[in-house]
Design a protein around this motif. Structure first.
Motif, PDB file in Angstrom:
ATOM      1  N   SER A  47      24.604  41.469  55.905  1.00  0.00           N
ATOM      2  CA  SER A  47      24.133  41.350  56.044  1.00  0.00           C
ATOM      3  C   SER A  47      22.939  40.102  55.910  1.00  0.00           C
ATOM      4  O   SER A  47      23.121  38.999  56.368  1.00  0.00           O
ATOM      5  N   GLY A  48      21.116  40.808  55.938  1.00  0.00           N
ATOM      6  CA  GLY A  48      20.444  40.924  56.305  1.00  0.00           C
ATOM      7  C   GLY A  48      19.467  39.548  55.972  1.00  0.00           C
ATOM      8  O   GLY A  48      19.077  38.933  56.290  1.00  0.00           O
ATOM      9  N   LYS A  49      20.177  39.707  54.556  1.00  0.00           N
ATOM     10  CA  LYS A  49      19.610  38.807  53.403  1.00  0.00           C
ATOM     11  C   LYS A  49      20.304  37.501  54.117  1.00  0.00           C
ATOM     12  O   LYS A  49      19.090  36.488  53.824  1.00  0.00           O
ATOM     13  N   LEU A  50      21.018  37.037  54.407  1.00  0.00           N
ATOM     14  CA  LEU A  50      21.999  36.256  54.821  1.00  0.00           C
ATOM     15  C   LEU A  50      22.232  35.799  56.578  1.00  0.00           C
ATOM     16  O   LEU A  50      22.478  35.243  57.026  1.00  0.00           O
ATOM     17  N   GLY A  51      21.341  36.891  57.153  1.00  0.00           N
ATOM     18  CA  GLY A  51      21.778  36.661  58.419  1.00  0.00           C
ATOM     19  C   GLY A  51      23.019  36.705  58.917  1.00  0.00           C
ATOM     20  O   GLY A  51      23.470  35.564  59.901  1.00  0.00           O
ATOM     21  N   ILE A  52      24.048  37.176  58.316  1.00  0.00           N
ATOM     22  CA  ILE A  52      25.651  37.559  58.472  1.00  0.00           C
ATOM     23  C   ILE A  52      26.119  39.004  59.249  1.00  0.00           C
ATOM     24  O   ILE A  52      25.978  39.517  58.627  1.00  0.00           O
ATOM     25  N   LYS A  53      27.128  38.490  60.380  1.00  0.00           N
ATOM     26  CA  LYS A  53      27.992  39.950  60.894  1.00  0.00           C
ATOM     27  C   LYS A  53      29.345  39.328  60.938  1.00  0.00           C
ATOM     28  O   LYS A  53      29.801  38.139  61.482  1.00  0.00           O
ATOM     29  N   ASN A  54      29.979  39.944  60.140  1.00  0.00           N
ATOM     30  CA  ASN A  54      31.446  39.915  60.733  1.00  0.00           C
ATOM     31  C   ASN A  54      31.790  38.625  60.304  1.00  0.00           C
ATOM     32  O   ASN A  54      32.903  38.537  61.103  1.00  0.00           O
ATOM     33  N   TYR A  55      31.791  38.047  58.734  1.00  0.00           N
ATOM     34  CA  TYR A  55      32.225  37.497  59.027  1.00  0.00           C
ATOM     35  C   TYR A  55      33.453  37.637  57.895  1.00  0.00           C
ATOM     36  O   TYR A  55      33.402  38.486  56.545  1.00  0.00           O
ATOM     37  N   PRO A  56      34.758  37.082  57.920  1.00  0.00           N
ATOM     38  CA  PRO A  56      35.769  37.793  57.217  1.00  0.00           C
ATOM     39  C   PRO A  56      35.905  36.401  55.987  1.00  0.00           C
ATOM     40  O   PRO A  56      36.905  35.260  56.236  1.00  0.00           O
ATOM     41  N   ILE A  57      34.950  36.386  54.978  1.00  0.00           N
ATOM     42  CA  ILE A  57      35.176  35.247  54.396  1.00  0.00           C
ATOM     43  C   ILE A  57      36.023  35.039  53.255  1.00  0.00           C
ATOM     44  O   ILE A  57      36.908  34.410  52.950  1.00  0.00           O
ATOM     45  N   VAL A  58      37.112  36.743  52.429  1.00  0.00           N
ATOM     46  CA  VAL A  58      38.484  36.311  52.403  1.00  0.00           C
ATOM     47  C   VAL A  58      39.185  35.313  52.508  1.00  0.00           C
ATOM     48  O   VAL A  58      40.034  35.187  52.515  1.00  0.00           O
ATOM     49  N   GLU A  59      39.393  36.121  54.650  1.00  0.00           N
ATOM     50  CA  GLU A  59      40.612  35.318  55.101  1.00  0.00           C
ATOM     51  C   GLU A  59      40.131  33.704  54.867  1.00  0.00           C
ATOM     52  O   GLU A  59      41.073  32.670  54.824  1.00  0.00           O
ATOM     53  N   ARG A  60      38.566  33.500  55.305  1.00  0.00           N
ATOM     54  CA  ARG A  60      38.394  31.536  55.471  1.00  0.00           C
ATOM     55  C   ARG A  60      38.383  30.851  54.286  1.00  0.00           C
ATOM     56  O   ARG A  60      39.227  30.264  53.948  1.00  0.00           O
ATOM     57  N   LEU A  61      38.406  32.119  53.078  1.00  0.00           N
ATOM     58  CA  LEU A  61      38.772  31.011  51.043  1.00  0.00           C
ATOM     59  C   LEU A  61      39.862  31.310  51.239  1.00  0.00           C
ATOM     60  O   LEU A  61      40.749  29.908  51.127  1.00  0.00           O
ATOM     61  N   HIS A  62      40.508  32.177  51.897  1.00  0.00           N
ATOM     62  CA  HIS A  62      41.994  32.200  52.017  1.00  0.00           C
ATOM     63  C   HIS A  62      42.993  30.928  52.132  1.00  0.00           C
ATOM     64  O   HIS A  62      44.487  30.255  51.502  1.00  0.00           O
ATOM     65  N   GLU A  63      43.213  30.633  53.230  1.00  0.00           N
ATOM     66  CA  GLU A  63      43.140  28.930  53.862  1.00  0.00           C
ATOM     67  C   GLU A  63      43.531  28.358  52.871  1.00  0.00           C
ATOM     68  O   GLU A  63      43.779  26.658  53.205  1.00  0.00           O
ATOM     69  N   LYS A  64      42.120  27.730  51.482  1.00  0.00           N
ATOM     70  CA  LYS A  64      42.271  26.683  51.087  1.00  0.00           C
ATOM     71  C   LYS A  64      42.433  27.674  49.114  1.00  0.00           C
ATOM     72  O   LYS A  64      42.837  26.495  48.813  1.00  0.00           O
ATOM     73  N   ILE A  65      42.159  28.553  49.196  1.00  0.00           N
ATOM     74  CA  ILE A  65      42.729  29.097  47.721  1.00  0.00           C
ATOM     75  C   ILE A  65      43.498  30.333  47.695  1.00  0.00           C
ATOM     76  O   ILE A  65      43.991  31.533  48.484  1.00  0.00           O
ATOM     77  N   GLU A  66      44.864  29.714  47.211  1.00  0.00           N
ATOM     78  CA  GLU A  66      45.868  30.899  47.095  1.00  0.00           C
ATOM     79  C   GLU A  66      46.011  31.865  45.433  1.00  0.00           C
ATOM     80  O   GLU A  66      46.636  31.483  45.052  1.00  0.00           O
ATOM     81  N   LEU A  67      44.363  32.221  45.695  1.00  0.00           N
ATOM     82  CA  LEU A  67      44.410  33.883  44.533  1.00  0.00           C
ATOM     83  C   LEU A  67      44.171  34.983  45.242  1.00  0.00           C
ATOM     84  O   LEU A  67      43.326  35.142  46.446  1.00  0.00           O
ATOM     85  N   PRO A  68      44.173  35.775  44.753  1.00  0.00           N
ATOM     86  CA  PRO A  68      43.679  37.037  45.028  1.00  0.00           C
ATOM     87  C   PRO A  68      42.040  37.235  44.958  1.00  0.00           C
ATOM     88  O   PRO A  68      41.691  36.806  44.638  1.00  0.00           O
ATOM     89  N   ILE A  69      41.477  37.847  45.909  1.00  0.00           N
ATOM     90  CA  ILE A  69      39.890  37.464  46.270  1.00  0.00           C
ATOM     91  C   ILE A  69      39.148  38.649  46.520  1.00  0.00           C
ATOM     92  O   ILE A  69      40.014  39.756  48.267  1.00  0.00           O
ATOM     93  N   GLN A  70      38.786  39.245  45.811  1.00  0.00           N
ATOM     94  CA  GLN A  70      37.684  40.682  45.906  1.00  0.00           C
ATOM     95  C   GLN A  70      36.637  40.606  46.533  1.00  0.00           C
ATOM     96  O   GLN A  70      36.329  39.190  46.163  1.00  0.00           O
ATOM     97  N   ILE A  71      35.525  41.192  47.312  1.00  0.00           N
ATOM     98  CA  ILE A  71      34.195  41.377  47.771  1.00  0.00           C
ATOM     99  C   ILE A  71      34.328  42.719  47.612  1.00  0.00           C
ATOM    100  O   ILE A  71      34.133  43.420  47.909  1.00  0.00           O
ATOM    101  N   ARG A  72      32.430  43.161  46.953  1.00  0.00           N
ATOM    102  CA  ARG A  72      31.945  43.573  47.038  1.00  0.00           C
ATOM    103  C   ARG A  72      30.587  43.666  47.309  1.00  0.00           C
ATOM    104  O   ARG A  72      29.953  42.865  46.930  1.00  0.00           O
ATOM    105  N   ASN A  73      29.397  44.711  47.700  1.00  0.00           N
ATOM    106  CA  ASN A  73      27.541  44.527  47.884  1.00  0.00           C
ATOM    107  C   ASN A  73      27.476  44.204  46.039  1.00  0.00           C
ATOM    108  O   ASN A  73      28.049  44.593  45.082  1.00  0.00           O
ATOM    109  N   ASP A  74      26.396  42.940  45.855  1.00  0.00           N
ATOM    110  CA  ASP A  74      26.280  42.609  44.964  1.00  0.00           C
ATOM    111  C   ASP A  74      25.584  43.461  43.562  1.00  0.00           C
ATOM    112  O   ASP A  74      25.587  43.798  42.845  1.00  0.00           O
ATOM    113  N   ALA A  75      24.638  44.883  44.191  1.00  0.00           N
ATOM    114  CA  ALA A  75      23.967  45.824  43.443  1.00  0.00           C
ATOM    115  C   ALA A  75      25.392  46.701  43.078  1.00  0.00           C
ATOM    116  O   ALA A  75      25.288  46.749  41.960  1.00  0.00           O
TER     117      ALA A  75
END
Length: 300
Positions: free
Chosen positions: A79-107
């Motif tokens: 994500s060039g806008k955020l300056g982020i690469k290879n960030y396992p966001i779903v895995e990190r959130l699952h450490e504190k949230i016990e719900l199914p999580i999906q992620i896709r491109n904002d556009a």
């Protein structure tokens, strides 16, 4: 019910979405320069805080995230806008949230929302563009989002419209978004009018609305806008020739400039297709869900 999350280059929004695509409650904030220094921490903390706020009050079954750039298998790969690469966001959130999580491109999320509830509703073949800092997009055939292979595909902003053109952050030259994003239009207007970066989009819009042949800067503004419409039309005409849509939907900050840009865009596309009656009938529709489209589409 689901929780939709829209992560932008400078903001984040979290909302509760019902089965009809309505936002029941939402919170949003602009990310400060300090928060951007540790953007991952800021994103995680805000999401967890708001999810925990909503959970006691709503029967949430899933979380959807829309984010700029390339996301796959729960990872924000780039994500060039955020300056982020290879960030396992779903895995990190699952450490504190016990719900199914999906992620896709904002556009893609915004396109999904507009296809189901907004400006593309009722069409079976459509192309959706987000014109903002860059250019994103989505294609729908028989009301289904077309998907790429390992990468998400349909990255319209990085199709080349100018051989040996301006360099792009993606590493190529001449990309569509380097000529037809709203950022380019605004930056070029500021440049020819000797305005600094603090001049807002709203101020530029008012300048364009007041522009007339009697104004000293008329020719400068007209040249910038004409070139912008020419470049935008070239990209859209390419998409029309490839996908033959019934309609082109346009979102992003272009929507706020609709009254000074849309008619000129339609006229230019008519010129391109003056000998093709079928393509002359293709409609241009502007997004109607505004900044909420990404959040709504994230849960679809």
């Amino acid at each position: 019910m689901k929780i939709g999350i829209d992560i932008g280059g400078s903001h984040i929004a979290v909302g509760v979405i019902d089965e009809a695509g309505k936002i029941l409650e939402k919170n949003e904030k602009r990310l400060t320069s300090i928060e951007k220094q540790d953007i991952k921490k800021a994103i995680e903390e805000y999401i967890v805080e708001n999810v925990n706020q909503f959970l006691p009050n709503y029967p949430i079954i899933e979380i959807g995230i829309g984010a700029p750039g390339w996301a796959q298998d729960g990872v924000m790969i780039s994500s060039g806008k955020l300056g982020i690469k290879n960030y396992p966001i779903v895995e990190r959130l699952h450490e504190k949230i016990e719900l199914p999580i999906q992620i896709r491109n904002d556009a893609k999320c915004a396109g999904l929302a507009e296809n189901k509830y907004g400006c593309l509703k009722g069409y079976t073949r459509s192309v959706f563009l987000t014109l903002g800092t860059g250019i994103g997009g989505a294609v729908f055939l028989n009301n289904q989002l077309l998907k790429g292979g390992k990468k998400p595909g349909y990255e319209f902003g990085h199709m080349i419209i100018e051989k040996n053109g301006i360099s792009c952050n993606c590493g190529k030259n001449g990309c569509f978004e380097r000529y037809a994003s709203m950022k380019v239009l605004k930056d070029n207007l500021r440049s020819v009018l000797d305005l600094d970066e603090t001049t807002s989009g709203e101020e530029l819009l008012e300048i364009m609305r007041r522009n007339s042949p009697e104004n000293d800067n008329y020719e400068k503004i007209e040249e910038v806008v004409s070139q912008y419409i020419e470049n935008l039309s070239i990209g859209i005409e390419n998409l029309i020739c490839i996908f033959e849509p019934e309609v082109i939907g346009i979102g992003g900050s272009f929507v706020y400039f609709e009254d000074v840009l849309l008619e000129r865009l339609e006229q230019k596309l008519q010129e391109f297709n003056q000998n093709d009656s079928q393509r002359r009938e293709i409609k241009i529709e502007t997004a109607i869900l505004g900044n909420d489209a990404g959040m709504i589409g994230a849960v679809l």
